[in-house]
Design a protein around this motif. Structure first.
Motif, mmCIF file in Angstrom:
data_model
loop_
_atom_site.group_PDB
_atom_site.id
_atom_site.type_symbol
_atom_site.label_atom_id
_atom_site.label_comp_id
_atom_site.label_asym_id
_atom_site.label_seq_id
_atom_site.Cartn_x
_atom_site.Cartn_y
_atom_site.Cartn_z
ATOM 1 N N UNK A 76 0.820 -1.230 0.000
ATOM 2 C CA UNK A 76 0.000 0.000 0.000
ATOM 3 C C UNK A 76 0.842 1.263 0.000
ATOM 4 N N UNK A 77 2.079 1.127 0.416
ATOM 5 C CA UNK A 77 2.923 2.332 0.483
ATOM 6 C C UNK A 77 3.610 2.624 -0.840
ATOM 7 N N UNK A 78 3.730 1.597 -1.651
ATOM 8 C CA UNK A 78 4.424 1.785 -2.925
ATOM 9 C C UNK A 78 3.442 2.270 -3.963
ATOM 10 N N UNK A 79 3.618 3.494 -4.384
ATOM 11 C CA UNK A 79 2.690 4.044 -5.367
ATOM 12 C C UNK A 79 3.361 4.365 -6.685
ATOM 13 N N UNK A 80 4.645 4.182 -6.734
ATOM 14 C CA UNK A 80 5.356 4.492 -7.975
ATOM 15 C C UNK A 80 4.954 3.518 -9.066
ATOM 16 N N UNK A 81 4.530 4.067 -10.169
ATOM 17 C CA UNK A 81 4.094 3.211 -11.266
ATOM 18 C C UNK A 81 5.259 2.377 -11.783
ATOM 19 N N UNK A 82 6.438 2.907 -11.655
ATOM 20 C CA UNK A 82 7.611 2.185 -12.140
ATOM 21 C C UNK A 82 7.802 0.894 -11.368
ATOM 22 N N UNK A 83 7.530 0.962 -10.071
ATOM 23 C CA UNK A 83 7.681 -0.228 -9.239
ATOM 24 C C UNK A 83 6.677 -1.286 -9.656
ATOM 25 N N UNK A 84 5.467 -0.855 -9.898
ATOM 26 C CA UNK A 84 4.418 -1.795 -10.314
ATOM 27 C C UNK A 84 4.783 -2.393 -11.664
ATOM 28 N N UNK A 85 5.222 -1.539 -12.533
ATOM 29 C CA UNK A 85 5.589 -2.017 -13.876
ATOM 30 C C UNK A 85 6.692 -3.051 -13.827
ATOM 31 N N UNK A 86 7.691 -2.779 -13.024
ATOM 32 C CA UNK A 86 8.809 -3.719 -12.915
ATOM 33 C C UNK A 86 8.329 -5.045 -12.352
ATOM 34 N N UNK A 87 7.611 -4.943 -11.243
ATOM 35 C CA UNK A 87 7.130 -6.161 -10.592
ATOM 36 C C UNK A 87 6.255 -6.960 -11.544
ATOM 37 N N UNK A 88 5.394 -6.252 -12.237
ATOM 38 C CA UNK A 88 4.494 -6.936 -13.166
ATOM 39 C C UNK A 88 5.294 -7.615 -14.276
ATOM 40 N N UNK A 89 6.269 -6.916 -14.755
ATOM 41 C CA UNK A 89 7.093 -7.484 -15.823
ATOM 42 C C UNK A 89 7.793 -8.754 -15.380
ATOM 43 N N UNK A 90 8.328 -8.705 -14.165
ATOM 44 C CA UNK A 90 9.017 -9.886 -13.641
ATOM 45 C C UNK A 90 8.062 -11.052 -13.508
ATOM 46 N N UNK A 91 6.921 -10.746 -12.913
ATOM 47 C CA UNK A 91 5.945 -11.807 -12.683
ATOM 48 C C UNK A 91 5.476 -12.372 -14.022
ATOM 49 N N UNK A 92 5.206 -11.481 -14.948
ATOM 50 C CA UNK A 92 4.712 -11.901 -16.255
ATOM 51 C C UNK A 92 5.669 -12.897 -16.896
ATOM 52 N N UNK A 93 6.933 -12.612 -16.740
ATOM 53 C CA UNK A 93 7.932 -13.497 -17.340
ATOM 54 C C UNK A 93 7.983 -14.845 -16.626
ATOM 55 N N UNK A 94 7.691 -14.805 -15.348
ATOM 56 C CA UNK A 94 7.772 -16.049 -14.580
ATOM 57 C C UNK A 94 6.508 -16.885 -14.738
ATOM 58 N N UNK A 95 5.487 -16.283 -15.318
ATOM 59 C CA UNK A 95 4.226 -17.008 -15.464
ATOM 60 C C UNK A 95 4.304 -18.016 -16.597
ATOM 61 N N UNK A 96 3.587 -19.092 -16.418
ATOM 62 C CA UNK A 96 3.534 -20.109 -17.467
ATOM 63 C C UNK A 96 2.488 -19.715 -18.505
ATOM 64 N N UNK A 97 2.539 -20.386 -19.643
ATOM 65 C CA UNK A 97 1.574 -20.093 -20.698
ATOM 66 C C UNK A 97 0.163 -20.330 -20.199
ATOM 67 N N UNK A 98 0.016 -21.315 -19.358
ATOM 68 C CA UNK A 98 -1.300 -21.625 -18.803
ATOM 69 C C UNK A 98 -1.834 -20.458 -17.978
ATOM 70 N N UNK A 99 -0.944 -19.902 -17.196
ATOM 71 C CA UNK A 99 -1.371 -18.798 -16.334
ATOM 72 C C UNK A 99 -1.698 -17.557 -17.161
ATOM 73 N N UNK A 100 -0.993 -17.414 -18.247
ATOM 74 C CA UNK A 100 -1.226 -16.239 -19.097
ATOM 75 C C UNK A 100 -2.494 -16.400 -19.934
ATOM 76 N N UNK A 101 -2.882 -17.607 -20.146
ATOM 77 C CA UNK A 101 -3.991 -17.894 -21.063
ATOM 78 C C UNK A 101 -5.230 -17.033 -20.832
ATOM 79 N N UNK A 102 -5.726 -16.977 -19.571
ATOM 80 C CA UNK A 102 -6.948 -16.174 -19.363
ATOM 81 C C UNK A 102 -6.769 -14.718 -19.748
#
Length: 175
Positions: A73-99
Motif C-alpha cells: 500500500x505504500x508503494x505508489x510508484x508506477x515504475x515499481x508496479x511495472x517492474x514487478x508486473x514485468x518480472x511476474x509476467x515473465x515467470x508465469x507459465x503459458x497456462x497462467x497467461x492464457x486467461x
DNA sequence: GATATGATTGTTGGC
DNA sequence: GCCAACAATCATATC
C-alpha cells in the motif's frame, strides 16, 4: 513471436527518447525542451480515435496493480508496479497467461469493431456538410453501441472474474 | 493548475 | 520486415 524485439525496442525507444539520468523518478525533462512530446502528438491525432486494445500483459497489469496495491500500500510508484508486473509476467507459465490472453483477444475484437466504425465515420465525415448531423447521430449510436458492448463485456467479465479471482488468489499465495 | 515522466510488455500501424 | 508509438497507472517534478 516478436517478444524480444518488442522489449528491446521498447527499451531502446524509451532510452533513446529519454536521457538516462532523466529516467530516474523525479528527474523529468522540461516538456518545452523536448519540443514535441508523445502527448502532444497524441493530441494532434484524432481524439475520437478508439484507444488501443490492451495487450495480454496490460490486462494482467490491471489485475496485478490491485494485488500489488494490497500487498504494498505504500508503494505508489508506477515504475515499481511495472517492474514487478514485468518480472511476474515473465515467470508465469503459458497456462497462467492464457486467461489474460483470452481477455486481450476480446478487447482486441472490440477495438477492431470500434476502429471499423471510426473509419466509416472518417469516410462519411470527409464528405459533405450534412456530416454534422449524421456525425452526431453516428456518434450517439456508436456510444450506445459501445455502452451496450461494454455492458456485455462486463457481463462476460462477471463470469471471467471468477477465473480472475482464482488467479488473484494464486498471486497472493505466491507472494 | 496543467502536463510530462517513469517502468513494464505486447500489439498495432506506418513506412 | 522493421521500428516507433501507444495502451494503464499515479505520485511527483517542472513549467
Amino acid at each position: 513471436m516478436k517478444t524480444a524485439k518488442g522489449k528491446d525496442k521498447a527499451k531502446t525507444t524509451k532510452e533513446a527518447l529519454k536521457p538516462v539520468d532523466d529516467r530516474k523518478v523525479g528527474k523529468r525533462k522540461a516538456p518545452a525542451e523536448k519540443g514535441e512530446t508523445r502527448k502532444e502528438k497524441k493530441a494532434k491525432k484524432d481524439p475520437n480515435k478508439p484507444k488501443r486494445a490492451p495487450s495480454a500483459f496490460f490486462v494482467f497489469l490491471e489485475d496485478f496493480r490491485t494485488t500489488f496495491k494490497k500487498d504494498n500500500p505504500n508503494v505508489k510508484a508506477v515504475s515499481a508496479v511495472g517492474k514487478a508486473a514485468g518480472q511476474k509476467w515473465k515467470s508465469m507459465s503459458q497456462d497462467e497467461k492464457a486467461p489474460y490472453e483470452e481477455k486481450a483477444a476480446k478487447r482486441k475484437a472490440e477495438y477492431e469493431k470500434l476502429m471499423d466504425a471510426y473509419n466509416k465515420n472518417l469516410e462519411e465525415g470527409s464528405d459533405e456538410s450534412e456530416k454534422s448531423r449524421s456525425e452526431v447521430n453516428d456518434e450517439d449510436e456508436d456510444e450506445d453501441e459501445a455502452s451496450e458492448e461494454e455492458a456485455q463485456l462486463e457481463k462476460g467479465k462477471a463470469g471471467d472474474e471468477e477465473e480472475e479471482d482464482a488467479d488473484a488468489d494464486d498471486d497472493e499465495e505466491e507472494d
